[in-house]
Motif scaffolding. Structure first.
Motif, mmCIF file in Angstrom:
data_model
loop_
_atom_site.group_PDB
_atom_site.id
_atom_site.type_symbol
_atom_site.label_atom_id
_atom_site.label_comp_id
_atom_site.label_asym_id
_atom_site.label_seq_id
_atom_site.Cartn_x
_atom_site.Cartn_y
_atom_site.Cartn_z
ATOM 1 N N VAL A 36 18.315 -15.164 -72.993
ATOM 2 C CA VAL A 36 17.815 -14.430 -71.741
ATOM 3 C C VAL A 36 18.483 -14.311 -70.443
ATOM 4 C CG1 VAL A 36 15.330 -15.020 -72.620
ATOM 5 C CG2 VAL A 36 16.717 -16.394 -70.736
ATOM 6 N N ARG A 37 19.921 -14.765 -70.650
ATOM 7 C CA ARG A 37 20.642 -14.929 -69.585
ATOM 8 C C ARG A 37 21.020 -13.729 -68.938
ATOM 9 N NH1 ARG A 37 25.065 -19.517 -71.893
ATOM 10 N NH2 ARG A 37 23.409 -21.272 -72.008
ATOM 11 N N ASP A 38 21.117 -12.746 -69.846
ATOM 12 C CA ASP A 38 21.641 -11.481 -69.409
ATOM 13 C C ASP A 38 20.506 -10.326 -69.338
ATOM 14 O OD1 ASP A 38 24.343 -12.154 -68.856
ATOM 15 O OD2 ASP A 38 24.675 -11.748 -71.185
ATOM 16 N N SER A 39 19.172 -11.008 -69.337
ATOM 17 C CA SER A 39 17.948 -9.949 -69.335
ATOM 18 C C SER A 39 17.961 -9.393 -67.957
ATOM 19 C CB SER A 39 16.782 -10.776 -69.697
ATOM 20 O OG SER A 39 16.572 -11.584 -68.638
ATOM 21 N N ALA A 40 17.042 -8.229 -67.825
ATOM 22 C CA ALA A 40 16.895 -7.566 -66.590
ATOM 23 C C ALA A 40 16.075 -8.755 -65.606
ATOM 24 C CB ALA A 40 16.282 -6.397 -66.746
ATOM 25 N N GLU A 41 15.153 -9.513 -66.297
ATOM 26 C CA GLU A 41 14.155 -10.171 -65.607
ATOM 27 C C GLU A 41 15.009 -11.120 -64.708
ATOM 28 O OE1 GLU A 41 11.788 -7.979 -68.350
ATOM 29 O OE2 GLU A 41 13.786 -9.453 -68.637
ATOM 30 N N VAL A 42 15.911 -11.732 -65.624
ATOM 31 C CA VAL A 42 16.833 -13.210 -64.982
ATOM 32 C C VAL A 42 17.640 -12.370 -63.807
ATOM 33 C CG1 VAL A 42 18.713 -14.428 -65.434
ATOM 34 C CG2 VAL A 42 16.836 -14.561 -67.132
ATOM 35 N N ASP A 43 18.221 -11.279 -64.081
ATOM 36 C CA ASP A 43 19.071 -10.756 -63.237
ATOM 37 C C ASP A 43 18.282 -10.266 -61.803
ATOM 38 O OD1 ASP A 43 21.503 -9.225 -62.366
ATOM 39 O OD2 ASP A 43 20.219 -7.574 -62.395
ATOM 40 N N ARG A 44 16.987 -9.552 -62.104
ATOM 41 C CA ARG A 44 16.453 -9.508 -60.655
ATOM 42 C C ARG A 44 15.767 -10.692 -60.113
ATOM 43 N NH1 ARG A 44 13.831 -5.227 -64.168
ATOM 44 N NH2 ARG A 44 12.309 -6.659 -64.692
ATOM 45 N N LEU A 45 15.638 -11.700 -60.748
ATOM 46 C CA LEU A 45 15.105 -12.984 -60.110
ATOM 47 C C LEU A 45 16.384 -13.479 -59.269
ATOM 48 C CD1 LEU A 45 13.076 -15.125 -62.760
ATOM 49 C CD2 LEU A 45 12.366 -13.855 -60.486
ATOM 50 N N LYS A 46 17.756 -13.489 -59.917
ATOM 51 C CA LYS A 46 18.787 -13.920 -59.203
ATOM 52 C C LYS A 46 18.894 -13.171 -57.941
ATOM 53 C CE LYS A 46 21.520 -15.955 -62.996
ATOM 54 N NZ LYS A 46 22.925 -15.506 -64.164
ATOM 55 N N GLN A 47 18.815 -11.798 -58.095
ATOM 56 C CA GLN A 47 18.900 -10.863 -56.851
ATOM 57 C C GLN A 47 18.086 -11.460 -55.762
ATOM 58 O OE1 GLN A 47 19.465 -6.901 -57.567
ATOM 59 N NE2 GLN A 47 20.180 -7.134 -59.559
ATOM 60 N N GLU A 50 19.051 -14.524 -54.071
ATOM 61 C CA GLU A 50 20.059 -14.269 -53.048
ATOM 62 C C GLU A 50 19.380 -13.557 -51.705
ATOM 63 O OE1 GLU A 50 22.653 -11.807 -55.158
ATOM 64 O OE2 GLU A 50 23.542 -13.300 -56.503
ATOM 65 N N TRP A 51 18.344 -12.950 -51.840
ATOM 66 C CA TRP A 51 18.077 -12.216 -50.576
ATOM 67 C C TRP A 51 17.078 -13.161 -49.875
ATOM 68 C CZ3 TRP A 51 13.025 -12.033 -48.792
ATOM 69 C CH2 TRP A 51 12.735 -11.167 -47.782
ATOM 70 N N LEU A 52 16.461 -14.193 -50.728
ATOM 71 C CA LEU A 52 15.588 -15.214 -49.766
ATOM 72 C C LEU A 52 16.678 -16.064 -49.166
ATOM 73 C CD1 LEU A 52 12.990 -16.181 -52.685
ATOM 74 C CD2 LEU A 52 12.654 -15.157 -50.554
ATOM 75 N N ASP A 53 17.847 -16.381 -49.550
ATOM 76 C CA ASP A 53 18.667 -17.201 -49.079
ATOM 77 C C ASP A 53 19.350 -16.469 -47.793
ATOM 78 O OD1 ASP A 53 18.858 -19.341 -50.907
ATOM 79 O OD2 ASP A 53 20.591 -18.704 -51.951
ATOM 80 N N ARG A 54 19.446 -15.112 -47.964
ATOM 81 C CA ARG A 54 19.834 -14.509 -46.675
ATOM 82 C C ARG A 54 18.842 -14.296 -45.441
ATOM 83 N NH1 ARG A 54 21.925 -10.783 -50.761
ATOM 84 N NH2 ARG A 54 20.372 -9.332 -50.341
ATOM 85 N N HIS A 55 17.657 -14.040 -46.093
ATOM 86 C CA HIS A 55 16.544 -14.321 -45.353
ATOM 87 C C HIS A 55 16.307 -15.444 -44.543
ATOM 88 C CE1 HIS A 55 12.564 -13.253 -43.534
ATOM 89 N NE2 HIS A 55 11.875 -14.269 -44.491
ATOM 90 N N GLU A 56 16.361 -16.496 -45.319
ATOM 91 C CA GLU A 56 16.344 -18.067 -44.673
ATOM 92 C C GLU A 56 17.340 -18.125 -43.543
ATOM 93 O OE1 GLU A 56 16.435 -22.777 -45.811
ATOM 94 O OE2 GLU A 56 16.460 -21.007 -47.452
ATOM 95 N N ALA A 57 18.528 -17.657 -43.919
ATOM 96 C CA ALA A 57 19.794 -17.976 -42.874
ATOM 97 C C ALA A 57 19.502 -16.839 -41.532
ATOM 98 C CB ALA A 57 21.166 -17.406 -43.645
ATOM 99 N N SER A 58 18.761 -15.817 -41.837
ATOM 100 C CA SER A 58 18.679 -14.707 -40.914
ATOM 101 C C SER A 58 17.514 -15.369 -39.841
ATOM 102 C CB SER A 58 18.493 -13.569 -41.458
ATOM 103 O OG SER A 58 17.684 -12.473 -40.439
ATOM 104 N N CYS A 59 16.541 -16.024 -40.579
ATOM 105 C CA CYS A 59 15.421 -16.570 -39.471
ATOM 106 C C CYS A 59 16.110 -17.767 -38.791
ATOM 107 C CB CYS A 59 14.344 -17.068 -40.423
ATOM 108 S SG CYS A 59 13.533 -15.769 -41.403
ATOM 109 N N VAL A 60 16.737 -18.535 -39.289
ATOM 110 C CA VAL A 60 17.494 -19.462 -38.767
ATOM 111 C C VAL A 60 18.271 -19.105 -37.398
ATOM 112 C CG1 VAL A 60 19.006 -21.500 -38.849
ATOM 113 C CG2 VAL A 60 17.300 -21.358 -40.623
#
Length: 288
Positions: A36-47, A50-60
């Protein structure tokens, strides 16, 4: 988050910012299966992670900007963003001031009606509903040492450095050794670095902007914008470099006299200069 079917009899989800997997309905696995490493579901979760990390940094970053500039923030805005975990983490336990500038409290929660629940310096939980509140820079807080002691007793931890932020009080009087027309501070000048690139990298790593030969930070202090700048060397110079003088400029680029620099702009400028200087090369041996 819910578990998502990822094929091959596996399910995946996000846990603490990391994609994890399990057999459908089974126990969580220690590593992601190759199937499942290269599955679309895993890819979407990784994206998403990354978005959540950017959002957290933006809020701070936004809360830090409100605090450094002591800007009034609509209470309604805080109430609207509070359900977002990233905003909540950035705002919780920040010291806030409502209509009375002498009444400081630590933000702990927001009610369903949009009122802010804060713990005041008497240890009482009170509700505030002013039109706006400020997240004051610590240099503006009266009895800062007492506020810090109370925060420690309460177990306050802040995502945005506020209460325990290093502060500098302006020194420009007759005992400071600086003339009344002075526009530069050299307390942290002369810090040597192996290269200008290393000094510039330290500046950007600390969150400061590098423009031309300067590391800079902008502060809105007392209703006006002031930019503090420290000389770090000519761009593209690949030899040794060292920190230069600290100065402040107004919105038109004019040098500001030290006696006219506001308390927040002074503190933040000195904080930047000290942080850059702290990374200097320390000589060892008898000639150090």
């Amino acid at each position: 988050m819910a578990w998502l079917a990822a094929g091959e009899g596996y399910e995946v989800t996000l846990e603490e910012g990391r994609v994890v997997a399990r057999r459908a309905g089974g126990r969580q696995l220690k590593t992601l299966p190759k199937a499942v490493r290269d599955s679309a579901e895993v890819d979407r979760l990784k994206q998403l992670a990354e978005w959540l990390d950017r959002h957290e940094a933006s809020c701070v970053a936004q809360v830090d900007a409100w605090m450094v500039s002591s800007l009034p923030v609509p209470t309604e805005l805080i109430a609207r963003v509070w359900p977002d975990e990233a905003w909540q983490a950035a705002l919780r336990d920040m010291a806030v001031v409502g209509d009375d500038p002498d009444e400081v409290g630590f933000l702990r929660d927001v009610t369903a009606d949009g009122e802010l629940k804060v713990v005041d310096l008497d240890g009482e939980t009170v509700r505030l509903s002013p039109r706006t509140v400020t997240l004051p820079h610590p240099v503006l807080l009266p009895d800062l040492d007492d506020v810090r002691d109370f925060a420690a007793d309460l177990g306050i931890t802040q995502k945005v450095e506020q209460i325990h932020r290093a502060t500098w009080a302006r020194t420009d009087g007759p005992d400071s050794g600086r003339p009344g027309t002075a526009t530069e501070v050299r307390d942290y000048a002369g810090g040597k670095f192996a290269s200008r690139f290393g000094l510039a990298a330290r500046a950007t790593g600390l969150g400061y902007r590098v423009s031309g030969g300067y590391a800079t930070c902008k502060v809105r202090d007392g209703g006006r914008s002031t930019e503090a700048s420290v000389w770090i060397g000519e761009p593209y110079w690949d030899g040794e470099s060292e920190t230069g003088a600290l100065s402040w400029h107004d919105e038109d680029g004019r040098a500001v006299r030290l006696s006219e620099v506001g308390p927040v702009a002074w503190s933040e400028g000195m904080r930047m200069a000290a942080a850059l200087y702290a990374g200097r090369t320390i000589e060892e041996g008898g000639d150090a």
